[in-house]
Design a protein around this motif. Structure first.
Motif, PDB file in Angstrom:
ATOM      1  N   ALA A 251       0.788  -1.200  -0.042  1.00  0.00           N
ATOM      2  CA  ALA A 251      -0.048  -0.146   0.053  1.00  0.00           C
ATOM      3  C   ALA A 251       0.972   1.184   0.015  1.00  0.00           C
ATOM      4  CB  ALA A 251      -0.900  -0.049   1.229  1.00  0.00           C
ATOM      5  N   ILE A 252       1.885   1.533   0.737  1.00  0.00           N
ATOM      6  CA  ILE A 252       2.858   2.318   0.952  1.00  0.00           C
ATOM      7  C   ILE A 252       3.293   2.519  -0.479  1.00  0.00           C
ATOM      8  CG2 ILE A 252       4.780   3.100   1.832  1.00  0.00           C
ATOM      9  CD1 ILE A 252       2.787   3.316   3.635  1.00  0.00           C
ATOM     10  N   ALA A 253       3.831   1.416  -1.038  1.00  0.00           N
ATOM     11  CA  ALA A 253       4.432   1.617  -2.479  1.00  0.00           C
ATOM     12  C   ALA A 253       3.447   2.124  -3.649  1.00  0.00           C
ATOM     13  CB  ALA A 253       4.796   0.265  -3.055  1.00  0.00           C
ATOM     14  N   LEU A 254       2.014   1.958  -3.325  1.00  0.00           N
ATOM     15  CA  LEU A 254       1.022   2.338  -4.334  1.00  0.00           C
ATOM     16  C   LEU A 254       0.536   3.872  -4.183  1.00  0.00           C
ATOM     17  CD1 LEU A 254      -0.977  -0.928  -4.836  1.00  0.00           C
ATOM     18  CD2 LEU A 254       0.459   0.333  -6.330  1.00  0.00           C
ATOM     19  N   ILE A 255       0.406   4.221  -2.878  1.00  0.00           N
ATOM     20  CA  ILE A 255      -0.154   5.561  -2.523  1.00  0.00           C
ATOM     21  C   ILE A 255       0.525   6.295  -1.437  1.00  0.00           C
ATOM     22  CG2 ILE A 255      -2.501   4.557  -2.954  1.00  0.00           C
ATOM     23  CD1 ILE A 255      -3.017   4.275  -0.005  1.00  0.00           C
ATOM     24  N   GLY A 256       1.575   6.020  -1.032  1.00  0.00           N
ATOM     25  CA  GLY A 256       2.223   6.745  -0.202  1.00  0.00           C
ATOM     26  C   GLY A 256       1.977   6.467   1.300  1.00  0.00           C
ATOM     27  N   ALA A 257       3.127   6.994   2.064  1.00  0.00           N
ATOM     28  CA  ALA A 257       2.735   6.885   3.705  1.00  0.00           C
ATOM     29  C   ALA A 257       1.610   7.690   4.135  1.00  0.00           C
ATOM     30  CB  ALA A 257       4.164   6.965   4.336  1.00  0.00           C
ATOM     31  N   ALA A 258       1.521   8.979   3.516  1.00  0.00           N
ATOM     32  CA  ALA A 258       0.547   9.880   4.220  1.00  0.00           C
ATOM     33  C   ALA A 258      -0.789   9.427   3.861  1.00  0.00           C
ATOM     34  CB  ALA A 258       0.794  11.251   3.589  1.00  0.00           C
ATOM     35  N   ARG A 259      -1.072   8.920   2.543  1.00  0.00           N
ATOM     36  CA  ARG A 259      -2.250   8.564   2.391  1.00  0.00           C
ATOM     37  C   ARG A 259      -2.690   7.233   3.117  1.00  0.00           C
ATOM     38  NH1 ARG A 259      -4.851   8.189  -3.972  1.00  0.00           N
ATOM     39  NH2 ARG A 259      -7.089   8.780  -3.329  1.00  0.00           N
ATOM     40  N   ALA A 260      -1.825   6.489   2.957  1.00  0.00           N
ATOM     41  CA  ALA A 260      -2.042   4.989   3.637  1.00  0.00           C
ATOM     42  C   ALA A 260      -2.400   5.471   5.086  1.00  0.00           C
ATOM     43  CB  ALA A 260      -0.989   4.050   3.680  1.00  0.00           C
ATOM     44  N   GLY A 261      -1.753   6.412   5.652  1.00  0.00           N
ATOM     45  CA  GLY A 261      -1.882   6.742   7.114  1.00  0.00           C
ATOM     46  C   GLY A 261      -3.393   7.122   7.474  1.00  0.00           C
ATOM     47  N   VAL A 262      -3.976   7.772   6.490  1.00  0.00           N
ATOM     48  CA  VAL A 262      -5.468   8.181   6.565  1.00  0.00           C
ATOM     49  C   VAL A 262      -6.230   7.094   6.854  1.00  0.00           C
ATOM     50  CG1 VAL A 262      -7.535   9.389   5.597  1.00  0.00           C
ATOM     51  CG2 VAL A 262      -5.198  10.414   5.140  1.00  0.00           C
ATOM     52  N   VAL A 263      -6.001   5.938   6.112  1.00  0.00           N
ATOM     53  CA  VAL A 263      -6.858   4.729   6.192  1.00  0.00           C
ATOM     54  C   VAL A 263      -6.722   4.235   7.616  1.00  0.00           C
ATOM     55  CG1 VAL A 263      -7.491   2.563   5.279  1.00  0.00           C
ATOM     56  CG2 VAL A 263      -6.727   4.277   3.738  1.00  0.00           C
ATOM     57  N   TYR A 264      -5.269   4.429   8.063  1.00  0.00           N
ATOM     58  CA  TYR A 264      -4.992   3.933   9.474  1.00  0.00           C
ATOM     59  C   TYR A 264      -6.066   4.551  10.592  1.00  0.00           C
ATOM     60  CZ  TYR A 264      -1.738   1.443  12.657  1.00  0.00           C
ATOM     61  OH  TYR A 264      -1.217   0.825  13.811  1.00  0.00           O
ATOM     62  N   TYR A 265      -6.290   5.554  10.404  1.00  0.00           N
ATOM     63  CA  TYR A 265      -7.213   6.121  11.389  1.00  0.00           C
ATOM     64  C   TYR A 265      -8.413   5.294  11.671  1.00  0.00           C
ATOM     65  CZ  TYR A 265      -5.128  10.816  11.747  1.00  0.00           C
ATOM     66  OH  TYR A 265      -4.302  11.947  12.044  1.00  0.00           O
ATOM     67  N   LEU A 266      -8.741   4.404  10.803  1.00  0.00           N
ATOM     68  CA  LEU A 266      -9.836   3.603  10.958  1.00  0.00           C
ATOM     69  C   LEU A 266      -9.580   2.531  12.216  1.00  0.00           C
ATOM     70  CD1 LEU A 266     -11.034   2.935   7.253  1.00  0.00           C
ATOM     71  CD2 LEU A 266     -12.224   4.283   9.522  1.00  0.00           C
ATOM     72  N   GLN A 267      -8.382   2.312  12.473  1.00  0.00           N
ATOM     73  CA  GLN A 267      -7.944   1.086  13.466  1.00  0.00           C
ATOM     74  C   GLN A 267      -8.626   1.318  14.751  1.00  0.00           C
ATOM     75  OE1 GLN A 267      -4.306  -1.020  13.651  1.00  0.00           O
ATOM     76  NE2 GLN A 267      -3.635   0.588  15.074  1.00  0.00           N
ATOM     77  N   PRO A 268      -8.561   2.698  15.472  1.00  0.00           N
ATOM     78  CA  PRO A 268      -9.248   2.718  16.603  1.00  0.00           C
ATOM     79  C   PRO A 268     -11.118   2.350  16.708  1.00  0.00           C
ATOM     80  CG  PRO A 268      -8.711   4.940  15.863  1.00  0.00           C
ATOM     81  CD  PRO A 268      -8.419   3.812  15.010  1.00  0.00           C
ATOM     82  N   VAL A 269     -11.385   2.540  15.579  1.00  0.00           N
ATOM     83  CA  VAL A 269     -12.831   2.110  15.336  1.00  0.00           C
ATOM     84  C   VAL A 269     -12.995   0.683  15.474  1.00  0.00           C
ATOM     85  CG1 VAL A 269     -14.745   2.305  13.812  1.00  0.00           C
ATOM     86  CG2 VAL A 269     -13.267   4.252  13.999  1.00  0.00           C
ATOM     87  N   CYS A 270     -12.141   0.175  14.663  1.00  0.00           N
ATOM     88  CA  CYS A 270     -12.200  -1.566  14.429  1.00  0.00           C
ATOM     89  C   CYS A 270     -11.729  -2.124  15.671  1.00  0.00           C
ATOM     90  CB  CYS A 270     -11.140  -1.818  13.471  1.00  0.00           C
ATOM     91  SG  CYS A 270     -11.670  -1.537  11.857  1.00  0.00           S
ATOM     92  N   VAL A 271     -10.620  -1.539  16.615  1.00  0.00           N
ATOM     93  CA  VAL A 271     -10.139  -1.978  17.838  1.00  0.00           C
ATOM     94  C   VAL A 271     -11.344  -1.905  19.026  1.00  0.00           C
ATOM     95  CG1 VAL A 271      -8.493  -1.834  19.729  1.00  0.00           C
ATOM     96  CG2 VAL A 271      -7.894  -1.748  17.398  1.00  0.00           C
ATOM     97  N   ALA A 272     -12.033  -0.793  18.959  1.00  0.00           N
ATOM     98  CA  ALA A 272     -13.060  -0.537  19.869  1.00  0.00           C
ATOM     99  C   ALA A 272     -14.084  -1.233  19.775  1.00  0.00           C
ATOM    100  CB  ALA A 272     -13.553   1.145  19.940  1.00  0.00           C
ATOM    101  N   LEU A 273     -14.625  -1.668  18.539  1.00  0.00           N
ATOM    102  CA  LEU A 273     -15.704  -2.609  18.233  1.00  0.00           C
ATOM    103  C   LEU A 273     -15.361  -4.065  18.610  1.00  0.00           C
ATOM    104  CD1 LEU A 273     -17.143  -1.234  14.678  1.00  0.00           C
ATOM    105  CD2 LEU A 273     -18.032  -1.095  17.007  1.00  0.00           C
TER     106      LEU A 273
END
Length: 316
Positions: A251-273
């Motif tokens: 994913a980093i290779a395709l879209i870069g760290a900054a944009r992949a990092g935006v998706v990573y914000y979903l992690q607390p939602v997934c973890v909380a659920l």
């Protein structure tokens, strides 16, 4: 004079857009799988010492990827030797250090807090990307700030004045380590294949952990294998390590760290659920409202303006 025919439109924008879509899906896959790893880590925190859990995690990951990657890594050994410093640093940040800090944090904080605090890493990724010359844009920046606000409110249970435990501080260290690893991936030598790179970092990371593992055995003793220990170790070894790291690196290779990092914000939602469903950790109305902020910020920051094509990236 012969008429000059207009050039046919190329398919490059569509190919780039498709690559960006695949990159976002891979980042999402890694994020969801890693969310489960926080629950597994917290679940075995009282029965498996952190360093021992991390060491066996990477041994299992090595066994999982070896049939596909060991021969490729051997063929590219001259490239790995040439870029030894880069591969060693990536192994330290992404394999040995990051995961040790996560497992150490699991001793004194909840799985929900672990996932929420790790959501700080996209901010650090974006800062690294900005320092590297990547333009973030007003919409992405605002979306990231909105998601970050949701994370802070989620950690503080509706307040920006959160009381942090020792485990929370360990997790902030883990977030910094993971963000540094993700930023480093952008500079990965293109000639080293994705699977060869993944396998090599797993080997180097396990070797770095071996002396500390020996000390842990001598001081703390071993752990008793059972359903409550082997099951979580298999999950973090096969899925959270082999599958998720490959997906994230690609994913980093395709879209870069900054944009992949935006998706990573979903992690607390997934973890909380997952924490609510599997560990009984409460969510509440405030948690739901904070999740809405995070989801809204992610949607805003990850959307690409119309007419703007994806930026091509290097190979994983």
């Amino acid at each position: 004079m012969a008429r000059v025919r207009p050039a046919k439109p190329t398919a490059a924008p569509r190919v780039l857009a498709r690559g960006a879509g695949v990159g976002l899906l891979l980042a999402l896959l890694a994020t969801v799988v890693w969310s489960g790893s926080f629950v597994a880590t917290r679940d075995m925190a009282d029965s498996v010492p952190p360093v021992q859990a991390v060491f066996w995690r990477w041994v299992i990951a090595l066994l999982a990827v070896a049939p596909l990657a060991a021969r490729l890594a051997w063929r590219q050994r001259h490239l790995i030797r040439r870029h030894f410093g880069f591969v060693a640093l990536a192994s330290l940040l992404g394999v040995a250090l990051y995961n040790t800090l996560v497992h150490q944090a699991g001793l004194t904080t909840t799985a929900s807090n672990m996932g929420m605090i790790m959501a700080a890493s996209p901010v650090i990724m974006a800062l690294f990307s900005r320092l590297g010359g990547e333009r973030l844009g007003a919409r992405r920046t605002f979306g990231m700030l909105l998601a970050a606000l949701g994370v802070l409110l989620l950690v503080g249970k509706g307040s920006l004045a959160a009381e942090l435990t020792a485990g929370d501080l360990w997790m902030f260290g883990a977030a910094l380590s993971f963000a540094s690893y993700s930023a480093l991936l952008k500079r990965k030598p293109a000639e080293i294949g994705a699977l060869a790179f993944l396998f090599t970092t797993f080997v180097f990371g396990a070797l770095m952990l071996l002396p500390v593992y020996g000390v842990s055995l001598a001081v703390q003793g071993g752990f008793e294998p059972g359903i409550g220990t082997v099951g979580p170790l298999l999950y973090v070894g096969v899925f959270s390590s082999a599958v998720a790291f490959f997906a994230w690196n690609r994913a980093i290779a395709l879209i870069g760290a900054a944009r992949a990092g935006v998706v990573y914000y979903l992690q607390p939602v997934c973890v909380a659920l997952l924490s609510y469903a599997l560990l009984g950790e409460e969510l509440g109305i405030v948690g739901g409202a904070c999740m809405a902020l995070i989801l809204g910020g992610v949607a805003l920051a990850s959307a690409r303006p119309r007419g703007v094509s994806a930026t091509p990236r290097g190979r994983a």
